[in-house]
Design a protein around this motif. Structure first.
Motif, PDB file in Angstrom:
ATOM      1  N   GLY A 230      47.107  36.002  79.091  1.00 37.98           N
ATOM      2  CA  GLY A 230      46.013  35.302  79.759  1.00 37.98           C
ATOM      3  C   GLY A 230      45.131  36.251  80.546  1.00 37.98           C
ATOM      4  O   GLY A 230      43.907  36.208  80.450  1.00 37.98           O
TER       5      GLY A 230
ATOM      6  N   PHE B 234      44.927  39.498  80.122  1.00 34.95           N
ATOM      7  CA  PHE B 234      44.323  40.478  79.210  1.00 34.95           C
ATOM      8  C   PHE B 234      43.055  39.930  78.580  1.00 34.95           C
ATOM      9  O   PHE B 234      42.064  40.634  78.427  1.00 34.95           O
ATOM     10  CB  PHE B 234      45.343  40.848  78.126  1.00 34.95           C
ATOM     11  N   LEU B 235      43.098  38.634  78.218  1.00 30.96           N
ATOM     12  CA  LEU B 235      41.960  38.043  77.503  1.00 30.96           C
ATOM     13  C   LEU B 235      40.781  37.731  78.425  1.00 30.96           C
ATOM     14  O   LEU B 235      39.723  37.348  77.966  1.00 30.96           O
ATOM     15  CB  LEU B 235      42.405  36.769  76.785  1.00 30.96           C
ATOM     16  N   ARG B 236      40.975  37.879  79.731  1.00 32.76           N
ATOM     17  CA  ARG B 236      39.914  37.584  80.691  1.00 32.76           C
ATOM     18  C   ARG B 236      39.277  38.903  81.124  1.00 32.76           C
ATOM     19  O   ARG B 236      39.859  39.630  81.914  1.00 32.76           O
ATOM     20  CB  ARG B 236      40.553  36.883  81.889  1.00 32.76           C
ATOM     21  N   PRO B 237      38.108  39.241  80.589  1.00 30.00           N
ATOM     22  CA  PRO B 237      37.551  40.554  80.908  1.00 30.00           C
ATOM     23  C   PRO B 237      37.185  40.699  82.398  1.00 30.00           C
ATOM     24  O   PRO B 237      36.701  39.747  83.004  1.00 30.00           O
ATOM     25  CB  PRO B 237      36.299  40.637  80.037  1.00 30.00           C
TER      26      PRO B 237
ATOM     27  N   LEU C 201      31.984  42.918  82.760  1.00 25.75           N
ATOM     28  CA  LEU C 201      31.147  42.340  81.714  1.00 25.75           C
ATOM     29  C   LEU C 201      29.877  43.170  81.568  1.00 25.75           C
ATOM     30  O   LEU C 201      29.276  43.566  82.565  1.00 25.75           O
ATOM     31  CB  LEU C 201      30.778  40.897  82.065  1.00 25.75           C
TER      32      LEU C 201
ATOM     33  N   LYS D  63      15.525  34.927  80.308  1.00 25.28           N
ATOM     34  CA  LYS D  63      15.487  33.495  80.014  1.00 25.28           C
ATOM     35  C   LYS D  63      15.068  32.666  81.234  1.00 25.28           C
ATOM     36  O   LYS D  63      15.802  31.769  81.673  1.00 25.28           O
ATOM     37  CB  LYS D  63      16.854  33.013  79.512  1.00 25.28           C
TER      38      LYS D  63
ATOM     39  N   GLU E 100      26.892  42.343  80.630  1.00 23.94           N
ATOM     40  CA  GLU E 100      25.915  41.298  80.359  1.00 23.94           C
ATOM     41  C   GLU E 100      24.633  41.587  81.132  1.00 23.94           C
ATOM     42  O   GLU E 100      24.650  42.372  82.078  1.00 23.94           O
ATOM     43  CB  GLU E 100      26.504  39.947  80.783  1.00 23.94           C
ATOM     44  N   PRO E 101      23.521  40.945  80.759  1.00 24.39           N
ATOM     45  CA  PRO E 101      22.285  41.188  81.504  1.00 24.39           C
ATOM     46  C   PRO E 101      22.490  40.897  82.994  1.00 24.39           C
ATOM     47  O   PRO E 101      23.193  39.930  83.322  1.00 24.39           O
ATOM     48  CB  PRO E 101      21.297  40.187  80.885  1.00 24.39           C
TER      49      PRO E 101
ATOM     50  N   LEU F  41      22.700  21.322  75.981  1.00 25.91           N
ATOM     51  CA  LEU F  41      23.651  22.154  75.240  1.00 25.91           C
ATOM     52  C   LEU F  41      23.208  23.607  75.124  1.00 25.91           C
ATOM     53  O   LEU F  41      23.678  24.334  74.245  1.00 25.91           O
ATOM     54  CB  LEU F  41      23.894  21.556  73.848  1.00 25.91           C
ATOM     55  N   GLY F  42      22.323  24.051  76.003  1.00 29.31           N
ATOM     56  CA  GLY F  42      22.086  25.488  76.116  1.00 29.31           C
ATOM     57  C   GLY F  42      21.013  26.084  75.231  1.00 29.31           C
ATOM     58  O   GLY F  42      20.966  27.297  75.085  1.00 29.31           O
TER      59      GLY F  42
END
Lengths: 161, 269
Positions: free
Chosen positions: A39, A41-44, A47, A74, A49-50, A95-96
Motif C-alpha cells: 500500500g 509502495f503504490l502511493r507515490p 509527484l 487548465k 505534476e504541473p 466528470l473532469g
C-alpha cells in the motif's frame, strides 16, 4: 473414534498446537506487513505534476472585460470591467472534461455531457453537481499575477488592482 | 504410418506419452487424464452439449478471443513503450510503419471489442438456459468475476494508445471512481499514481493490462473450466432433464439422476 495415541489428542494444547499457532501467527504478521508495504509502495511520495502555484503574466496583459483560457494550467483568468481579477478552474465538476468559454453566449460550456456555467462558474444547466472552483489570485512584489490552485476561494474573493 | 507407429511405440515416445496411442476408448480417456493441457477437459462429453444451440459455443469463442488477445498483445509489446512521449508515436508506428503492425494492432483491438460482446452474450446464454443453478452456482460467480476482469482489461487497454479518446475516456472513468463514497479519492490516486493522468497513470495501466489482469483472468479461466467439469459438464439446457429422456450418455451425466437412467434402461428392455 477412540484415540490410539493419547499424545495425538487434539483437545490437549501440545507442541503441535503451539507450532501451528506460531506458524499461522507469523504468516498473518508477514501478510499484514506485506499488504502495508504494498500500500505504501503504490502511493507515490514525489509527484512530477504541473505545479499548483504559478505566474500568469502581468495585469496589463489582460484587457478589461476579458476571459482568457490558459491551456496548460487548465484555468480561465477573467478580468471584469471594473478591473478586478479572478481565476476559474476549467475542469468540469461533473466528470473532469475541460469546459470552454463561449464569448457570444457568455457561458462556460462542457463538451462532454452538456454542463453549463455562467461567467462566475455557477451551474446554470446540465449534470454538473458543483460550481467551478475559484482559485486564489495574488499580485507578487514584482508585479506578476500568481494563481494558487491549492487555495480555493469564495465567489466574492477577487483580486482588485 | 509404419514409421509413425514405430516412433510412437519407441522408448522415447513412450516416456513422453505414457499411455500409448489412443486406440481404444479406455486409452483415449487415459490420454486426456494424463495430459496437463487436456486434463482440464472432461474425458467424455455429452453429445447434446455439442449441439450448437445448447451453448452457441460462446464460452469457447470467448476463450479463443482471449488466446488471440494474448498472442497479439505479446506481439504489440515488442514495439510499445508505456511512456508519455513514446506511447502515441509507437501506436502510430505500429499502424503505419511496422510490417503487419496494422493487422496485429487491429486484431487485438477488434478481438477486445468482440470479447466484451461475446462474454456478455455467454452470460446471457447461461442466464436464459438457467445454467447457473446448483451445482453450478459458484461457477456463475466466477463467471461474473471473469466478466469484470474482461471489462477491466478492456478499460486499462483503452488508455495505452495515449490519444485524445483514451485520455478523456480515462479522465471521465477515473472521475466516476472518485464518486465512490469515502475511498473514492484514494482509489483514483492509487490507480493513477497521482492526481492527473500522466506518466504514472500510463505505466500503471500498462502493468495492470499486461501483467496483473491477464494473470488474474488466466487463473479464473482455469478455475472456471475445472468447475464445468467438476459440476457435471456443460449444461445442455434443461430440456432432457425435464423430459426425463435419456441423454446420449458418453460420460458422467450428472444432469440426469441415476434413477432416471436406470428407469430408462429398464424401459428399453
Amino acid at each position: 473414534m477412540e484415540n490410539r495415541n493419547a499424545q495425538k489428542d487434539d483437545s490437549v494444547y501440545g507442541r503441535r498446537q503451539f507450532f501451528v499457532a506460531m506458524g499461522s501467527g507469523a504468516l498473518a504478521l508477514a501478510t499484514t506487513g506485506g499488504l502495508v508495504l504494498t500500500g505504501n509502495f503504490l502511493r507515490p511520495n514525489v509527484l512530477f505534476e504541473p505545479p499548483a502555484k504559478f505566474l500568469v503574466g502581468k495585469p496589463n496583459q489582460y484587457p478589461l472585460d476579458s476571459v482568457v483560457y490558459l491551456a496548460k494550467p487548465k484555468i480561465l483568468v477573467i478580468r471584469e470591467k471594473e478591473g478586478y481579477f479572478y481565476a476559474l478552474s476549467t475542469v468540469c465538476t461533473h466528470l473532469g472534461c475541460i469546459v470552454n468559454w463561449k464569448a457570444q453566449e457568455e457561458i462556460i460550456a462542457c463538451p462532454c455531457h452538456g454542463s453549463r456555467f455562467n461567467k462566475l462558474g455557477e451551474v446554470t444547466g446540465g449534470p454538473a453537481p458543483k460550481p467551478l472552483p475559484h482559485f486564489a489570485m495574488n499580485l507578487t512584489v514584482d508585479g506578476y499575477l500568481e494563481v494558487d490552485k491549492n487555495v480555493l476561494v469564495d465567489l466574492s474573493d477577487v483580486l482588485k488592482i | 504410418m509404419k514409421y509413425y507407429d514405430k516412433i510412437m511405440k519407441g522408448r522415447i515416445a513412450r516416456s513422453i506419452f505414457r499411455t500409448g496411442l489412443p486406440t481404444s476408448n479406455y486409452r483415449k480417456s487415459l490420454v486426456i487424464l494424463n495430459n496437463l493441457f487436456l486434463h482440464i477437459h472432461p474425458v467424455k462429453v455429452k453429445k447434446s452439449t455439442l449441439k450448437f444451440t445448447s451453448t452457441f459455443y460462446l464460452g469457447a469463442l470467448s476463450f479463443g478471443l482471449f488466446i488471440i488477445l494474448v498472442v497479439t498483445g505479446i506481439y504489440l509489446m515488442f514495439y510499445y513503450h508505456p511512456s508519455v512521449p513514446l506511447a502515441y508515436r509507437d501506436m502510430k508506428d505500429l499502424e503505419f510503419a511496422v510490417s503487419n503492425g496494422k493487422l496485429l494492432r487491429n486484431l487485438h483491438r477488434w478481438s477486445a471489442h468482440a470479447m466484451v460482446l461475446i462474454v456478455f452474450l455467454h452470460m446471457l446464454r447461461v442466464f436464459f438456459h438457467r445454467a447457473f443453478r446448483p451445482p453450478k452456482e459458484f461457477n456463475w460467480v466466477i463467471g461474473v468475476f471473469l466478466f469484470v476482469s474482461t471489462l477491466l482489461l478492456s478499460y486499462t487497454g483503452y488508455l495505452l494508445p495515449w490519444d485524445q479518446l483514451a485520455y478523456w475516456a480515462v479522465s471521465v472513468g477515473t472521475n466516476m471512481m472518485k464518486a465512490t463514497p469515502i475511498i473514492g479519492d484514494d482509489i483514483r490516486f492509487l490507480l493513477l499514481g497521482g492526481n492527473v493522468i500522466g506518466e504514472n497513470a500510463l505505466l500503471r495501466f500498462y502493468v495492470l493490462h499486461c501483467v496483473i489482469l491477464p494473470l488474474v483472468i488466466t487463473m479464473l479461466i482455469g478455475v472456471h473450466f475445472w468447475r464445468i467439469r467438476k459440476d457435471g459438464g456443460l449444461s445442455s439446457g434443461s430440456k432432457q432433464v425435464a423430459d426425463g429422456k435419456r441423454d446420449m450418455i458418453l460420460g458422467k451425466n450428472l444432469g440426469v439422476s441415476t434413477e432416471e437412467v436406470l428407469n430408462d434402461r429398464d424401459a428399453e428392455k
